[in-house]
Design a protein around this motif. Structure first.
Motif, PDB file in Angstrom:
ATOM      1  N   CYS A  22     -14.572  -9.653  -9.500  1.00  0.00           N
ATOM      2  CA  CYS A  22     -13.262 -10.031 -10.012  1.00  0.00           C
ATOM      3  C   CYS A  22     -12.531  -8.739 -10.354  1.00  0.00           C
ATOM      4  O   CYS A  22     -13.026  -7.942 -11.165  1.00  0.00           O
ATOM      5  CB  CYS A  22     -13.399 -10.914 -11.240  1.00  0.00           C
ATOM      6  N   THR A  23     -11.383  -8.561  -9.744  1.00  0.00           N
ATOM      7  CA  THR A  23     -10.610  -7.340  -9.956  1.00  0.00           C
ATOM      8  C   THR A  23      -9.300  -7.679 -10.654  1.00  0.00           C
ATOM      9  O   THR A  23      -8.617  -8.637 -10.280  1.00  0.00           O
ATOM     10  CB  THR A  23     -10.321  -6.639  -8.627  1.00  0.00           C
ATOM     11  N   ARG A  27      -4.427  -1.871 -15.896  1.00  0.00           N
ATOM     12  CA  ARG A  27      -5.362  -0.904 -16.455  1.00  0.00           C
ATOM     13  C   ARG A  27      -5.828  -1.316 -17.840  1.00  0.00           C
ATOM     14  O   ARG A  27      -6.839  -0.817 -18.319  1.00  0.00           O
ATOM     15  CB  ARG A  27      -4.709   0.473 -16.513  1.00  0.00           C
ATOM     16  N   THR A  28      -5.084  -2.248 -18.469  1.00  0.00           N
ATOM     17  CA  THR A  28      -5.500  -2.747 -19.778  1.00  0.00           C
ATOM     18  C   THR A  28      -6.734  -3.638 -19.676  1.00  0.00           C
ATOM     19  O   THR A  28      -7.225  -4.141 -20.675  1.00  0.00           O
ATOM     20  CB  THR A  28      -4.364  -3.547 -20.439  1.00  0.00           C
ATOM     21  N   PHE A  29      -7.220  -3.824 -18.458  1.00  0.00           N
ATOM     22  CA  PHE A  29      -8.437  -4.613 -18.221  1.00  0.00           C
ATOM     23  C   PHE A  29      -9.543  -4.213 -19.180  1.00  0.00           C
ATOM     24  O   PHE A  29     -10.280  -5.061 -19.678  1.00  0.00           O
ATOM     25  CB  PHE A  29      -8.888  -4.395 -16.776  1.00  0.00           C
ATOM     26  N   ASN A  74     -15.127  -0.600 -15.853  1.00  0.00           N
ATOM     27  CA  ASN A  74     -13.755  -0.481 -16.330  1.00  0.00           C
ATOM     28  C   ASN A  74     -12.941   0.526 -15.510  1.00  0.00           C
ATOM     29  O   ASN A  74     -11.722   0.406 -15.425  1.00  0.00           O
ATOM     30  CB  ASN A  74     -13.740  -0.107 -17.815  1.00  0.00           C
ATOM     31  N   ALA A  75     -13.605   1.478 -14.918  1.00  0.00           N
ATOM     32  CA  ALA A  75     -12.890   2.455 -14.095  1.00  0.00           C
ATOM     33  C   ALA A  75     -12.333   1.794 -12.834  1.00  0.00           C
ATOM     34  O   ALA A  75     -11.340   2.269 -12.266  1.00  0.00           O
ATOM     35  CB  ALA A  75     -13.818   3.599 -13.715  1.00  0.00           C
ATOM     36  N   ARG A  76     -12.973   0.713 -12.420  1.00  0.00           N
ATOM     37  CA  ARG A  76     -12.539  -0.028 -11.235  1.00  0.00           C
ATOM     38  C   ARG A  76     -11.811  -1.322 -11.582  1.00  0.00           C
ATOM     39  O   ARG A  76     -11.503  -2.117 -10.695  1.00  0.00           O
ATOM     40  CB  ARG A  76     -13.739  -0.341 -10.343  1.00  0.00           C
ATOM     41  N   ASN A  77     -11.553  -1.546 -12.886  1.00  0.00           N
ATOM     42  CA  ASN A  77     -10.886  -2.791 -13.323  1.00  0.00           C
ATOM     43  C   ASN A  77     -11.606  -4.022 -12.788  1.00  0.00           C
ATOM     44  O   ASN A  77     -10.965  -4.997 -12.375  1.00  0.00           O
ATOM     45  CB  ASN A  77      -9.420  -2.828 -12.866  1.00  0.00           C
ATOM     46  N   SER A  78     -12.917  -3.994 -12.799  1.00  0.00           N
ATOM     47  CA  SER A  78     -13.678  -5.060 -12.161  1.00  0.00           C
ATOM     48  C   SER A  78     -14.820  -5.572 -13.027  1.00  0.00           C
ATOM     49  O   SER A  78     -15.411  -4.818 -13.807  1.00  0.00           O
ATOM     50  CB  SER A  78     -14.245  -4.591 -10.829  1.00  0.00           C
TER      51      SER A  78
END
Length: 119
Positions: A22-23, A27-29, A74-78
């Motif tokens: 899930c992406t 960036r606030t992910f 978190n670096a991949r927003n995933s």
């Protein structure tokens, strides 16, 4: 507004493994606690797994504990859901969701990805 897109679903056989992804669009992910839910045909949506924003704590439904693993990058927003030893009863549409508070309702939902496990 955070958009979530799931991928990785498909048709597998009993005992197989599958990894869902899930992406997120924002960036606030990294500030959101992330969860996976699923909804089987004719049934209500149910909780599967949850991971805190730091990734240091995870929670699982009893039905998947020991077989499924939730993780995040978190670096991949995933966020990911590794599913092992799949059973026909795992057949469902799987949704990822984001929440700003760990025990509150979800703030954002993806559209889901279908997992079908054949016997």
């Amino acid at each position: 507004q955070v958009q979530l897109v799931e991928s990785g679903g498909g048709l597998v056989q009993t005992g197989d493994s599958l990894r869902l992804s899930c992406t997120a669009s924002e960036r606030t992910f990294s500030s959101y606690h992330m969860s996976w839910f699923r909804q089987a045909p004719g049934k209500e949506r149910e909780f599967v797994a949850k991971i805190t924003w730091r990734g240091d704590t995870t929670y699982y439904a009893d039905s998947v504990r020991g077989r499924f693993t939730i993780s995040r990058d978190n670096a991949r927003n995933s966020v990911y859901l590794q599913m092992n030893s799949l059973k026909p009863e795992d057949t469902a549409v799987y949704y990822c969701a984001a929440a700003s508070n760990l025990w509150s309702n979800m703030d954002y939902w993806g559209k889901g990805t279908l997992v079908t496990v054949s016997s």
